[in-house]
Scaffold this active site. Sequence first.
Site, short mmCIF file in Angstrom:
data_model
loop_
_atom_site.label_atom_id
_atom_site.label_comp_id
_atom_site.label_asym_id
_atom_site.label_seq_id
_atom_site.Cartn_x
_atom_site.Cartn_y
_atom_site.Cartn_z
N CYS A 89 -3.24 6.53 5.13
CA CYS A 89 -2.11 6.97 5.81
C CYS A 89 -2.36 6.67 7.40
CB CYS A 89 -1.68 8.30 5.82
SG CYS A 89 -3.18 9.80 6.36
N GLY A 90 -1.86 7.29 8.35
CA GLY A 90 -2.02 6.98 9.83
C GLY A 90 -3.67 7.36 10.14
#
Length: 284
Positions: free
Chosen positions: A240-241
């Site tokens: 993800c981030g």
Amino acid sequence: MPIPADPLVSTAWLAEHLDAPDVRIVDGSWHMPAAQRDPKAEYDRVHIPGAVFFDIDEIADETSDLPHMLPSPIKFAARVKKLGLGDGSRIVVYDTSGILPAARVWWEFRAMGHEDVVVLDGGLPKWIAEGRPVDDLVVAPQERHFTPRFQADIVRSLDQMKRNLETGREQVVDARAAGRFTGRDPEPRAGLRGGHIPGSRNIPLSALLAPDGTMLPAEKLAEVFEAAGVDVARPVAATCGSGITASVVALALARLGRPRAAVYDGSWTEWGGRGDAPVATGEA
């Protein structure tokens, strides 16, 4: 009084076991810096009775320039011991988002070898909406020994993710919003390229949750993964981030009976910030 095999428990379950001697409740709330919210201050104002606060940014690898990377097993054990979270504890994690950073805390405990940990489905918003008890009392836990047993099989590094580009052993699932995955929308952290790890599939966080903030039931989750082209019977590494939303993917797979999904700890903050990591744009 066994905790169910499902990695999530309901608010009704927690209310029933709130005073159980072996249950420990953890507030794992966290917010992006741009939100300008202080999760510890919010915890001080209101929390589920008896809950302790797990600071994702402090219980982290202080030697890394990446956000909230897993700490060493020694540091993790020392910090959670002081929170009264140790061997024999049945840990229930919640957050103020519903299900998000609580999944990260769930994954961290499992990465350190503690399997008796679950996430409160719907988190504090659902708990409060149902009129269940909260307070602002200071919690002074009794220290409890924690024995770390690092589980390397559910943690992925940059080098491992690069090797996977060649071997294709694991499916890579990216939990960022579709616009960030395709490279259409800018990253919230400055200096990161747009796009995704080549060959990865996109399952945004929103696709895993019901409108009330709870996680979808297993049969609906299975449909989401299938629609994204992910075979849940094969190994998965989630990204993800910065390794938080990816943990929700791992949580969803655990609900589907696949509890050993890995999380790429550095995620896009690491991959997207390096010139030697290839990037793809557009749809999967």
